[in-house]
Design a protein around this motif. Structure first.
Motif, PDB file in Angstrom:
ATOM      1  N   LEU A 264       4.504   6.214   4.375  1.00 30.72           N
ATOM      2  CA  LEU A 264       3.228   6.530   5.012  1.00 30.72           C
ATOM      3  C   LEU A 264       3.442   6.516   6.512  1.00 30.72           C
ATOM      4  O   LEU A 264       4.260   5.727   7.005  1.00 30.72           O
TER       5      LEU A 264
ATOM      6  N   GLU B 100       1.285  11.159   3.720  1.00 30.80           N
ATOM      7  CA  GLU B 100       1.764  10.503   2.497  1.00 30.80           C
ATOM      8  C   GLU B 100       2.639  11.528   1.793  1.00 30.80           C
ATOM      9  O   GLU B 100       2.125  12.545   1.314  1.00 30.80           O
TER      10      GLU B 100
ATOM     11  N   HIS C  95      -3.386  13.407   4.955  1.00 31.28           N
ATOM     12  CA  HIS C  95      -4.743  13.131   4.470  1.00 31.28           C
ATOM     13  C   HIS C  95      -5.609  12.714   5.643  1.00 31.28           C
ATOM     14  O   HIS C  95      -5.131  12.072   6.575  1.00 31.28           O
TER      15      HIS C  95
ATOM     16  N   ILE D 220       0.837  -1.206   0.000  1.00 33.00           N
ATOM     17  CA  ILE D 220       0.000   0.000   0.000  1.00 33.00           C
ATOM     18  C   ILE D 220       0.869   1.252   0.000  1.00 33.00           C
ATOM     19  O   ILE D 220       1.790   1.377   0.806  1.00 33.00           O
ATOM     20  N   HIS D 221       0.565   2.153  -0.931  1.00 33.29           N
ATOM     21  CA  HIS D 221       1.380   3.362  -1.004  1.00 33.29           C
ATOM     22  C   HIS D 221       0.581   4.649  -1.003  1.00 33.29           C
ATOM     23  O   HIS D 221       1.153   5.737  -1.067  1.00 33.29           O
ATOM     24  N   SER D 222      -0.729   4.547  -0.889  1.00 33.46           N
ATOM     25  CA  SER D 222      -1.516   5.779  -0.803  1.00 33.46           C
ATOM     26  C   SER D 222      -2.179   5.873   0.559  1.00 33.46           C
ATOM     27  O   SER D 222      -2.521   4.855   1.184  1.00 33.46           O
ATOM     28  N   ALA D 223      -2.355   7.106   0.986  1.00 31.65           N
ATOM     29  CA  ALA D 223      -2.993   7.336   2.279  1.00 31.65           C
ATOM     30  C   ALA D 223      -4.407   6.758   2.274  1.00 31.65           C
ATOM     31  O   ALA D 223      -4.876   6.207   3.268  1.00 31.65           O
ATOM     32  N   GLU D 224      -5.069   6.873   1.121  1.00 35.89           N
ATOM     33  CA  GLU D 224      -6.445   6.389   1.046  1.00 35.89           C
ATOM     34  C   GLU D 224      -6.513   4.884   1.295  1.00 35.89           C
ATOM     35  O   GLU D 224      -7.320   4.404   2.080  1.00 35.89           O
ATOM     36  N   LYS D 225      -5.637   4.152   0.601  1.00 36.60           N
ATOM     37  CA  LYS D 225      -5.618   2.701   0.804  1.00 36.60           C
ATOM     38  C   LYS D 225      -5.182   2.364   2.235  1.00 36.60           C
ATOM     39  O   LYS D 225      -5.640   1.382   2.823  1.00 36.60           O
TER      40      LYS D 225
ATOM     41  N   ASP E 159       2.062  15.453   2.277  1.00 34.18           N
ATOM     42  CA  ASP E 159       0.693  15.811   2.660  1.00 34.18           C
ATOM     43  C   ASP E 159       0.113  14.934   3.767  1.00 34.18           C
ATOM     44  O   ASP E 159       0.432  13.754   3.871  1.00 34.18           O
TER      45      ASP E 159
END
Ligand code: HEM
Ligand code: HEM
Lengths: 357, 357
Positions: free
Chosen positions: A121, A171, A176, A80-85, A174
């Motif tokens: 993250l 992330e 999130h 996982i590399h996005s804040a959302e995920k 930023d």
């Protein structure tokens, strides 16, 4: 790089030794050496990640709950590399860990710290679930800073005592923000007293899954800056600290008053009585709701078993006496009367230096 | 001898500095140097003995009661060389310290350790007042060894829970035994509960003057192997340790039962409730009898004052967190949330290495 290689070797040797196949270490160590030479770092196999995380728990000197170290659920979220995920994974962690009351000790491991010393993250939250704190005095004063951070990003709390903070995930440059779903992600228990009806007027509640998200996990020289982990609560954490500390919810006086204790002078021990009743109420309420929790006497006995098992396997238990003793009746548990070696071994969990709280 | 001179100098400098006449130190130090050269050791003036004993208390890292260090009564018994006279002095100490309820912190100082490293006199008793312990389980298990010693010298206890041990004083090769006079030397308090009439059926009592007699006092390189000292009790010492520890009077279960608590499972926190009620009873009973005692909340506040005063004078307080926190509701006092430097300064009290217990 020399250091990394050494730490990797120590970990790999330990793992294969404890798993009863010491001869397998050599090959893997050579593989790691090549990978480090080529890339400057290395990647754990799932088996290594899983066993390493368990060792990190086993080595947590402040933790009284270590009897169950082998039962840790290790969720691999390194892809996982996005804040959302990451937020999704964190919420899944909470739902999985909550079980149906039978709480599962769990860690979710996000990508490792990179060669520049940065975490792809990380969480600004102290725990995945935590209540906001306000200048008004409402809520959890321990969350003041995190609450400010959330507010600076546009979050608006209701100004109450038990407002769930959003997840705050860094992330890159930023931060999130993602709300928890109070129904789906969080189980909360209203605190009532086994005998005193009036107690519920205190209006206390707490969540069931304590998931620390601002520590880093170190395994064989690799650092995971985002590796939220949870166990179940020991009752005193909620009742004797979160509700009682003067710099937290500070509810001893109200508790004593609602239970009609004589608070005219401190030597009536109203604080001590209120403290015990708060602890009884928390344990009772969780138990009635079928939510996992352990009292400090039982936890101490479990810790005794842990030490016994470890010693039988020829391993020395390390521990931090000042954290292991419970904050209620400490001398009534055996831990108080023992001495512990506070050497910090790795794998282990450490405080992140750049956390927001 | 070099070492003794240095320790003497450090002490003399400190004393005169703190007393506001640093210029007076030089003369006294030269005097001491001559005495050491001539005799191998030196003798404290009464002023030095007195101030040194106060410093020994002030430096006692484990002691929460140090606010009152300047009020220590220092009784000079260095002229006493027979066990018989020592017993008289010990009994006088107890009567003086008991005051009329207003307990006086007091130390009685017997002759210093000689050049052969022997104490002309010393006590085999852990405290001047202490209850015997028997193989039957009756009495105070902490006194088993001392009780054996007394029995080997012909003492016969009544086999009860609260039999006063005799004084056991070493003089040269021999141990001499002297009974305390229960009426004159010892004040005892029957423990009753502020509300629960039945509590008194537990049949508990305790003495009012805790006078530790198996530690040595070190001042400026001189060791006093017999220097029994007393303060007043903090309630938890009696209620949360002497009465509650499983290896002492072990009365939690009986207390819970007499108070009709639900002891069917440990998570009802009957141990914690019984512990608090024991503590309430001890404080209440002492207060009703007009006997000096302090609760752990008040003692913690006094310790806070002590630290404040010391810091204001530019002195660093040293402390042993693990002993300073009270064994009841520790997190409810500020000490729990502080860190203390456990450096051991002299003058101070140390465990005698050749004590019987
Ligand atoms: C299974 C039930 C568990 C119980 C009952 C338990 C109990 C405790 C308690 C009472 C503390 C002291 C907390 C405080 O005073 O603030 C603690 C600290 C700690 N525990 Fe556990 N624990 C459990 C599971 C875990 C798990 C699964 C991990 C990691 C995988 C873990 C790692 C730690 C660490 C690192 C600390 C120190 C936290 C800090 O420094 O703030 N524990 N535990
Ligand atoms: C005036 C009232 C006093 C109070 C309320 C008080 C309180 C305490 C308490 C609660 C402890 C811990 C005991 C334990 O856990 O076993 C302690 C230890 C100690 N106190 Fe005090 N104290 C007082 C006076 C004194 C005096 C007058 C002295 C010496 C002149 C002294 C020297 C010590 C020492 C050396 C220890 C450590 C004992 C050991 O290592 O076993 N205290 N005190």
């Amino acid at each position: 790089m020399r250091r990394l290689q050494q730490e990797a070797e120590a970990f790999i040797h330990q793992m294969y030794r404890e798993k009863g196949k010491p001869e397998a270490a050599g090959g893997r160590i050579r593989e790691i050496a090549k990978e480090i030479q080529a890339t400057g770092t290395y990647t754990h196999t799932y088996e290594e990640l899983s066993y390493g995380a368990k060792l990190a728990w086993r080595n947590s000197n402040k933790c009284i709950g270590r009897l169950f170290w082998e039962n840790l659920h290790v969720i691999d979220a390194r892809h996982i590399h996005s804040a959302e995920k990451a937020a999704e994974a964190a919420r899944e962690h909470l739902r999985f860990a909550a079980g149906d009351g039978k709480i599962r000790p769990t860690v979710t491991v996000f990508p490792q710290r990179n060669l520049d010393g940065e975490d792809p993250l990380f969480f600004h939250n102290h725990q995945l679930i935590r209540y906001a704190g306000y200048e008004t005095g409402r809520g959890d004063p321990h969350s003041l800073e995190t609450t400010h951070l959330a507010e600076s990003l546009g979050w608006k709390g209701r100004g109450g005592d038990f407002d769930l903070l959003p997840l705050l995930i860094q992330e890159g440059e930023d931060i999130h923000m993602f709300p928890l779903d109070q129904k789906q992600d969080v189980q909360e228990i209203d605190i009532v007293h086994p005998e005193e009806e009036k107690f519920k007027e205190l209006g206390l509640k707490w969540y069931t899954v304590p998931a620390i998200s601002d520590m880093e996990m170190n395994i064989g020289g690799i650092t995971y800056g985002a590796a939220p982990f949870n166990g179940w609560y020991m009752g005193t954490e909620i009742a004797a600290r979160n509700f009682a500390d003067s710099f937290r919810y500070d509810r001893l006086k109200e508790t004593a008053e609602i239970l009609d204790m004589n608070t005219s002078k401190i030597s009536t021990l109203w604080k001590d009585r209120a403290l015990v009743e708060l602890n009884r109420a928390v344990l009772y309420s969780f138990q009635e709701a079928g939510a996992g929790i352990v009292d400090h006497h039982t936890a101490s006995e479990q810790f005794r078993l842990f030490c016994g098992k470890e010693n039988q396997l020829g391993r020395k238990v390390t521990g931090d006496w000042t954290w292991l003793i419970p904050p209620v009746s400490p001398a009534s548990v055996h831990i108080f009367h023992e001495a512990y070696d506070n050497t910090v071994n790795t794998p282990n969990f450490f405080y992140r230096n750049n956390t927001s709280e």
